[in-house]
Every structure is written in C-alpha cells, then in structure tokens.
Scaffold this active site. Structure first.
Site: not given
Length: 284
Positions: A213, A265, A275
């Site tokens: 995106h 990316h 995370r």
C-alpha cells in the site's frame, strides 16, 4: 557565579539546623523579611547560585487520574517531566547531525530515536488496560472512526482520537519530529498535521501482516514499541520499489519515509507473538 543577597524571596530550601526560629512574630505578608532577618542574626550567608540543578516544580492543578498512565497526557503542562520520561535519551544528539549522518536502512527511509522505552511500555499497557478489547472491531474495511467510513488497507489498531491522545501526539510531532524532518527532507516544512495517528497490533492469532500500500501522507513515521525476537518473531517493513526490508528496529526508534508515490510498502508477516507499532500519517 554567585551573588550575595541581603534578602532572598521565592522558594527557599534550608538545611535543617542552619537556622533557629527566633520566636519573633511577623505579619504574614512579611515572611520573607522574617526569614532574611533571622538568617542575618545567625550569621548565615545568603547567596544565589546558578551552577547547580536542584530539580523543578511539577504542576498538578490539571493532573487527572482517569487513565492508567496519566503522565502520558502531561506534555502540555509538565513538559520537562514529559521529555525526561518519554523522549528517547539519545534524541537530542540527532538534532546535531547532518542529513548524511542519519542511518538509512533503505533509500530515503531515515532511522532515528524518538520515544523512550517507558513511553512504549506505557502506551501498550494503557491500551491493553482499557476494559474489554479496545482493538476489537478494527481491521475491517468499513470503519466508522474515519470521516469517509471506509479504510482501503485496514489494520487492527487504536486511533489516538479514541483515547483523547491526538492533541498530545500532535505536540510530539511538532516539537520533536518536525526538527528531524527538516534535517533529512530538506526544503520541506512539516505543517504539524496528521491524518491518522494510531497503534497497530499484529498478533499470531489475529492480523499477522499488511498488504502492499501507499500511505495517506506526505511522510510517515513508524515507531517500534516492542522487541523483535523477544516479544514477536518475523515482521518488518518491506519497501517494494527499493527492494529493501527493514527489521530489528529497537524500541522507540522511528522510521521516517515518504508516504505517497515512491515508497510502496507492506508489513511482513509475524510468525510468533505480538508486534506493536505506532504509525502517524503526517501532512495528508
């Protein structure tokens, strides 16, 4: 330097035993005169000195206890404390660097220390301490939190507007991110706005990755909030055009990169654990 003073006014700290109370009564409005007179009578040398730091006062008139970590909301009132607690101890060193001295793990992806470990732990704990699951309901294309009600590339996240932290974060951007931005993206001045500021949660039993995106920003900041290979495994940001993967970002360190056009990316899949990252879409 030091200056002899016949009278000292304001906040005074006196070592126990240095002065004895004379017993003489003074009007409330003349307490400073009483203090100075008593000191002179006891042959106590009064002086002002600016060589030692003895701390600072903390303002408490607007302090609340409505959150788990209330100090996070004190950036406007107690700025000195906020910086000591929540800005990375190495941040100021980077203000002295030139563009070429900043780490670039990928082309035009700049790496610098922004937030302290304490901030990272506090913001995660703050979110996870909210009754229920504050992350629940996110991660879908239809998103009522957004003005348009639709997110093209959704993440499981919490927007800072949900916890009334958006204005505090905008001040972080203006006070700490903007000076770094001006060093590394020369000729551009950050306007101090952010379309979205949010904490993303990748979990092995939930959202594990993010599809390719562009960000809705002129530039994006992406800050690591926990530890790779300890709290989670895998993950990372992969910049497709640059063919470059960034992993092993320390807690509180930030990646700053263009949001549109050049830095398409994706978020690589985590294989274990949870995370957390703090993302800000700046100058939409």
């Amino acid at each position: 330097k030091q200056w002899y003073q016949r009278r000292v006014r304001g906040g005074d700290v006196v070592r126990s035993g240095k002065l004895k109370y004379s017993g003489e009564k003074y009007e409330d409005s003349n307490y400073e005169v009483s203090f100075a007179s008593n000191a002179r009578a006891n042959n106590v040398f009064m002086f002002m000195v600016n060589l030692k730091y003895h701390g600072h006062l903390k303002r408490m008139e607007n302090y609340t206890d409505v959150n788990t970590h209330n100090d996070l909301w004190q950036i406007f009132i107690n700025q000195v404390d906020w910086k000591l607690n929540y800005i990375h101890p190495s941040f100021d060193k980077y203000l002295q660097k030139q563009r070429y001295q900043f780490p670039q793990p990928c082309p035009d992806v700049f790496h610098f220390p922004l937030l302290s470990k304490k901030f990272s732990w506090h913001i995660i704990h703050e979110l996870e301490s909210i009754p229920g699951d504050v992350f629940a309901g996110s991660g879908q294309n239809n998103d009522a939190r957004l003005a348009g009600g639709y997110e093209n590339v959704p993440t499981v996240d919490v927007h800072f507007t949900q916890i009334n932290f958006q204005q505090e974060w905008l001040k972080v951007l203006r006070d700490y991110v903007k000076p770094i931005q001006r060093l590394v993206f020369e000729g551009y001045a950050f306007g101090g706005n952010a379309y979205l500021s949010f904490v993303v949660k990748y979990h092995e039993a939930g959202q594990r990755k993010l599809v390719p995106h562009h960000d809705h920003s002129t530039f994006t900041t992406n800050t690591a909030l926990n530890r790779q290979n300890i709290d989670y495994e895998g993950g990372g940001s992969y910049f497709i055009r640059q063919k470059c993967l960034v992993r092993d970002v320390d807690i509180g360190w930030t990646l700053m990169h263009p949001g549109r056009l050049t830095h398409y990316h994706e978020g690589k899949e985590i294989t274990k654990g949870t995370r957390y990252i703090l993302v800000s879409f700046n100058d939409p």
